[in-house]
Write an enzyme that holds these catalytic residues in place. Structure first.
Site, PDB file in Angstrom:
ATOM      1  N   HIS A 111       0.846  -1.193   0.000  1.00 37.73           N
ATOM      2  CA  HIS A 111       0.000   0.000   0.000  1.00 37.73           C
ATOM      3  C   HIS A 111       0.883   1.244   0.000  1.00 37.73           C
ATOM      4  CE1 HIS A 111      -3.939  -1.873   1.703  1.00 37.73           C
ATOM      5  NE2 HIS A 111      -3.316  -2.712   0.890  1.00 37.73           N
ATOM      6  N   GLU A 146       0.780   3.930   1.717  1.00 35.50           N
ATOM      7  CA  GLU A 146       1.154   4.404   3.050  1.00 35.50           C
ATOM      8  C   GLU A 146       2.320   3.615   3.631  1.00 35.50           C
ATOM      9  OE1 GLU A 146      -1.861   3.477   1.913  1.00 35.50           O
ATOM     10  OE2 GLU A 146      -3.441   4.221   3.213  1.00 35.50           O
ATOM     11  N   CYS A 185      -6.563   2.012   5.371  1.00 29.34           N
ATOM     12  CA  CYS A 185      -7.215   0.762   5.731  1.00 29.34           C
ATOM     13  C   CYS A 185      -6.760   0.367   7.143  1.00 29.34           C
ATOM     14  CB  CYS A 185      -6.848  -0.322   4.723  1.00 29.34           C
ATOM     15  SG  CYS A 185      -5.140  -0.909   4.874  1.00 29.34           S
ATOM     16  N   CYS A 227      -2.878  -0.285   7.379  1.00 33.09           N
ATOM     17  CA  CYS A 227      -2.060   0.925   7.326  1.00 33.09           C
ATOM     18  C   CYS A 227      -2.250   1.775   8.581  1.00 33.09           C
ATOM     19  CB  CYS A 227      -2.391   1.728   6.077  1.00 33.09           C
ATOM     20  SG  CYS A 227      -1.876   0.874   4.555  1.00 33.09           S
TER      21      CYS A 227
END
Length: 158
Positions: free
Chosen positions: A57, A59, A87, A90
């Site tokens: 991801h 992040e 999410c 993260c």
């Protein structure tokens, strides 16, 4: 306050540029940057498809780069700018990293962990709290995501 808003918009603009890079790889357009002392020390955009990695991801990539830059897993005095509400995975990483501040653009009604689906960021019991500013360049971030998914559906013939 106005100065902080302008800075937030500036940095979110940089995160949006990264999200546009994700589109070129047919990745969901999410971009993130880590800022420390008014400089970018970590960048990321989604690479889940490219790397076949569920943890790739935007992040997490930006947080990892920031930690390497600072030579410290504690990201004290770092602000993370992300085009989409994080999410649960993260959000948990942000708490683990002791991130003091998160700024994001659009809400994520499918996976959001700042209250959209669950509220990991503000859950009671954690020994760390993250200050959150939401909705910065929200429309631009949402438009990029909507356009991406519309084109994806057209490509698949739906």
């Amino acid at each position: 306050m106005v100065l902080q808003q302008k800075l937030d918009e500036k940095w979110m603009g940089e995160a949006l540029k990264l999200a546009e890079e994700a589109v070129k790889l047919e990745e969901v357009p999410v971009g993130a940057i880590a800022v420390w002392q008014d400089q970018i020390i970590g960048t990321g955009f989604n690479h889940k498809e490219t790397w076949q990695d569920p943890t790739a991801h935007a992040e997490l990539i930006a947080l990892k780069e920031a930690a390497v830059y600072l030579k410290n897993w504690r990201l004290l005095d770092v602000t993370l700018y992300c085009t989409l509400e994080p999410c649960p995975m993260c959000a948990g990483a942000m708490i683990q990293a002791r991130l003091p501040r998160l700024v994001y653009g659009a809400k994520d009604i499918r996976f959001g962990a700042d209250g959209s689906i669950v509220d990991v960021i503000n859950a009671e019991g954690f020994n760390h709290k993250i200050s959150v500013t939401e909705g910065v360049l929200e429309q631009e971030a949402a438009d990029l995501l909507q356009q991406f998914f519309r084109l994806l559906r057209e490509k698949k013939g739906r």
